[in-house]
Design a protein around this motif. Structure first.
Motif, PDB file in Angstrom:
ATOM      1  N   ARG A   5     -26.563  -7.825   4.536  1.00  0.00           N
ATOM      2  CA  ARG A   5     -27.747  -7.240   5.167  1.00  0.00           C
ATOM      3  C   ARG A   5     -28.926  -7.222   4.199  1.00  0.00           C
ATOM      4  N   LEU A   6     -28.669  -6.950   2.921  1.00  0.00           N
ATOM      5  CA  LEU A   6     -29.728  -7.002   1.915  1.00  0.00           C
ATOM      6  C   LEU A   6     -30.340  -8.401   1.855  1.00  0.00           C
ATOM      7  N   LEU A  73     -29.362 -21.844   5.869  1.00  0.00           N
ATOM      8  CA  LEU A  73     -28.127 -21.074   6.008  1.00  0.00           C
ATOM      9  C   LEU A  73     -27.015 -21.905   6.646  1.00  0.00           C
ATOM     10  N   VAL A  74     -27.345 -22.763   7.608  1.00  0.00           N
ATOM     11  CA  VAL A  74     -26.349 -23.680   8.180  1.00  0.00           C
ATOM     12  C   VAL A  74     -25.787 -24.568   7.071  1.00  0.00           C
ATOM     13  N   MET A  75     -26.659 -25.072   6.209  1.00  0.00           N
ATOM     14  CA  MET A  75     -26.232 -25.914   5.094  1.00  0.00           C
ATOM     15  C   MET A  75     -25.282 -25.138   4.178  1.00  0.00           C
ATOM     16  N   ILE A  76     -25.638 -23.898   3.844  1.00  0.00           N
ATOM     17  CA  ILE A  76     -24.779 -23.080   2.985  1.00  0.00           C
ATOM     18  C   ILE A  76     -23.450 -22.783   3.680  1.00  0.00           C
ATOM     19  N   ASP A  77     -23.496 -22.608   4.998  1.00  0.00           N
ATOM     20  CA  ASP A  77     -22.269 -22.347   5.770  1.00  0.00           C
ATOM     21  C   ASP A  77     -21.383 -23.578   5.919  1.00  0.00           C
ATOM     22  N   GLY A  78     -21.866 -24.746   5.482  1.00  0.00           N
ATOM     23  CA  GLY A  78     -21.069 -25.965   5.606  1.00  0.00           C
ATOM     24  C   GLY A  78     -21.198 -26.628   6.956  1.00  0.00           C
ATOM     25  N   GLU A 108     -25.333 -14.725  11.721  1.00  0.00           N
ATOM     26  CA  GLU A 108     -25.552 -13.319  11.395  1.00  0.00           C
ATOM     27  C   GLU A 108     -27.023 -13.032  11.112  1.00  0.00           C
ATOM     28  N   PHE A 109     -27.724 -13.995  10.501  1.00  0.00           N
ATOM     29  CA  PHE A 109     -29.151 -13.805  10.230  1.00  0.00           C
ATOM     30  C   PHE A 109     -29.925 -13.658  11.531  1.00  0.00           C
TER      31      PHE A 109
END
Length: 119
Positions: A5-6, A73-78, A108-109
Motif C-alpha cells: 500500500r505504501l 507493474l505488469v513487467m515486474i509481475d512477469g 492491486e494498484f
C-alpha cells in the motif's frame, strides 16, 4: 501500514504530481526551463485555452501516466515479453520480502486507485 500500500500511495502521488505539474504549465506564466519540450508546451498553451480543454488534457495525461505505471507493474509481475528473458521482483530491503506477495501488483494498484476514488 502494508508495504504494498505504501508503494501504491507513492506511485499515485507521483502520478498526481506530474499530471498537476504538466497541467499547471498550460496556464502558468512561469518558464519551462525544466522541460525538454518547452516549445511543445507553448503550442499547447495556445491550443488549450479554455478550462474544459485543459481539463480534457489533464484527464488524458492522467490516463496515460496510469497506463505507463500499469505497464511497468505488469513487467515486474512477469506479464510481458521481458519475462521470457528476465524475471523481476520488488522486495523490501529490510526483510527481503517480495511486495507481490502472490498477488499481481498491476491489478492491486488499480484496485487501490479505485478505492482511493471512492473515498
Amino acid at each position: 501500514m502494508d508495504k504494498q500500500r505504501l508503494l501504491f500511495e507513492r506511485l499515485a502521488e507521483i502520478k498526481d504530481y506530474w499530471v498537476n505539474a504538466s497541467s499547471e504549465k498550460l496556464v502558468d506564466k512561469s518558464d519551462l526551463v525544466w522541460s525538454d519540450v518547452e516549445s511543445s508546451y507553448q503550442i499547447l498553451k495556445q491550443k488549450l485555452s479554455s478550462e474544459a480543454e485543459r481539463d480534457a488534457y489533464e484527464k488524458v495525461t492522467d490516463n496515460i501516466i496510469e497506463g505507463v505505471i500499469h505497464s511497468i507493474l505488469v513487467m515486474i509481475d512477469g506479464g510481458d515479453e521481458l519475462a521470457d528473458k528476465l524475471l523481476l521482483d520488488l522486495t523490501e530491503r529490510e526483510t527481503n520480502k517480495s511486495l507481490s506477495e502472490e498477488t499481481a501488483l498491476h491489478e492491486e494498484f488499480f484496485s487501490y486507485l479505485l478505492e482511493k476514488e471512492e473515498e
